[in-house]
Enzyme design. Structure first.
Site, short mmCIF file in Angstrom:
data_model
loop_
_atom_site.label_atom_id
_atom_site.label_comp_id
_atom_site.label_asym_id
_atom_site.label_seq_id
_atom_site.Cartn_x
_atom_site.Cartn_y
_atom_site.Cartn_z
N LYS A 14 2.84 -3.98 6.76
CA LYS A 14 1.59 -3.20 6.81
C LYS A 14 0.40 -4.08 7.20
CE LYS A 14 1.20 -1.49 2.67
NZ LYS A 14 2.21 -2.27 1.93
N ARG A 89 -0.73 4.45 -4.03
CA ARG A 89 0.44 3.71 -4.51
C ARG A 89 1.18 4.49 -5.59
NH1 ARG A 89 -0.93 -1.35 -2.30
NH2 ARG A 89 0.16 -3.04 -3.28
N ARG A 128 6.06 -16.05 3.14
CA ARG A 128 4.81 -15.58 3.72
C ARG A 128 3.63 -16.50 3.39
NH1 ARG A 128 2.66 -9.45 3.01
NH2 ARG A 128 2.35 -9.99 0.82
N ARG A 161 -0.38 -16.55 -1.12
CA ARG A 161 -1.02 -15.67 -2.10
C ARG A 161 -0.38 -15.89 -3.47
NH1 ARG A 161 -1.19 -9.65 0.38
NH2 ARG A 161 -0.47 -9.26 -1.73
N ARG A 172 6.96 -7.81 -8.76
CA ARG A 172 6.07 -7.05 -7.91
C ARG A 172 6.86 -5.97 -7.14
NH1 ARG A 172 3.76 -9.84 -3.16
NH2 ARG A 172 2.26 -8.44 -2.22
P1 AMP Z 1 -1.49 -5.57 -1.42
O1 AMP Z 1 -2.27 -6.54 -0.59
O2 AMP Z 1 -1.61 -4.15 -0.90
O3 AMP Z 1 -0.07 -5.98 -1.66
O4 AMP Z 1 -2.22 -5.53 -2.85
C1 AMP Z 1 -2.31 -6.69 -3.68
C2 AMP Z 1 -2.46 -6.26 -5.13
O5 AMP Z 1 -3.67 -5.49 -5.29
C3 AMP Z 1 -1.36 -5.36 -5.65
O6 AMP Z 1 -0.24 -6.09 -6.08
C4 AMP Z 1 -2.06 -4.65 -6.79
O7 AMP Z 1 -2.19 -5.51 -7.92
C5 AMP Z 1 -3.46 -4.44 -6.22
N1 AMP Z 1 -3.54 -3.13 -5.51
C6 AMP Z 1 -3.72 -2.92 -4.17
N2 AMP Z 1 -3.78 -1.61 -3.89
C7 AMP Z 1 -3.61 -0.95 -5.07
C8 AMP Z 1 -3.53 0.44 -5.44
N3 AMP Z 1 -3.64 1.42 -4.52
N4 AMP Z 1 -3.37 0.72 -6.76
C9 AMP Z 1 -3.26 -0.25 -7.67
N5 AMP Z 1 -3.29 -1.57 -7.40
C10 AMP Z 1 -3.47 -1.92 -6.11
#
Ligand code: AMP
Length: 217
Positions: A14, A89, A128, A161, A172
């Site tokens: 993504k 999510r 990554r 990260r 995760r």
């Molecule tokens: P991502 O970069 O989309 O993998 O997001 C990194 C982290 O941000 C995730 O592991 C969650 O802890 C938090 N996060 C991002 N988007 C959401 C969402 N829609 N709802 C809840 N937590 C989120």
């Protein structure tokens, strides 16, 4: 107004595809993960709260996430729509998004799912690296930088990260795959889901996503 939802597990691609789609479709790329990471860097109240969950590989509570997303969609550049990356999510977030867009006389036009098998996700996530300045994404095996540890595009250092460290990856993925399945079903039931095979080369995945997006918006 065009609202596209980009769905996929962590590591599905993504973060690579969304900026390309945003550029080609002239829509802002709204990624809740990026919004949280900026809030953490700024040290804001939202950032401090979100960080505790992100470090553990857990979802941030909906109350915090939804407010942050709706504030972002209220910005002028999102008056044309947006590519939503990382939101919704879970089912509660999907419902809130539907009603927030209905208030604007709009709706989700299409949900694009990038599908990648779980073993491949683990392999991708554990290799990554992202650049410190702009979040450009690299992978030790499939997409290494020209100079190790340095971003090809802006020369900034590459960092891992916190939530891509191996001990966090399994937690995760487990937490997020179950909720992702619910969201995929939600859009499938509404006839809005288009699934794209994410194991193909980046450009082929892009073309498939663009074709699906243009057919629906
Ligand atoms: P991502 O970069 O989309 O993998 O997001 C990194 C982290 O941000 C995730 O592991 C969650 O802890 C938090 N996060 C991002 N988007 C959401 C969402 N829609 N709802 C809840 N937590 C989120």
């Amino acid at each position: 107004m065009t609202f596209l939802v980009l769905l996929g597990a962590p590591g599905a691609g993504k973060g690579t595809q969304a900026p390309i789609l945003a550029d080609r479709l002239r829509l802002p790329h709204v990624a809740t993960g990026d919004l949280f990471r900026s809030a953490v860097l700024e040290g804001s109240a939202v950032g401090l709260e979100a960080r505790q969950y992100m470090e553990r590989g857990q979802l941030v509570p909906d109350s915090i996430t939804v407010k942050m997303l709706l504030d972002r969609l209220a910005q002028p550049d999102a008056s044309v729509g947006a590519i939503l990356d990382g939101f919704p999510r879970n089912l509660a977030q999907a419902d809130i998004l539907a009603s927030a867009l209905a208030d604007r006389h709009s709706q989700v036009d299409v949900a694009l799912e990038i599908e990648v098998p779980e073993e491949e996700l683990v392999r991708r996530l554990s290799g990554r690296w992202i650049c410190k300045a702009n979040g450009h994404v690299y992978n030790e095996r499939s997409h290494p930088p020209r100079v190790p540890g340095i971003c090809d595009l802006d020369d900034s250092p590459l960092i891992q990260r916190d939530d891509d460290r191996s001990e966090t990856i399994a937690a995760r993925l487990a937490a997020q795959l179950a909720a992702l399945g619910d969201v995929v079903d939600y859009y499938r039931q509404r006839g809005l889901l288009r699934t794209i095979d994410g194991r193909r080369p980046v450009t082929e995945v892009t073309d498939a996503l663009l074709a699906a997006a243009r057919a629906e918006s």
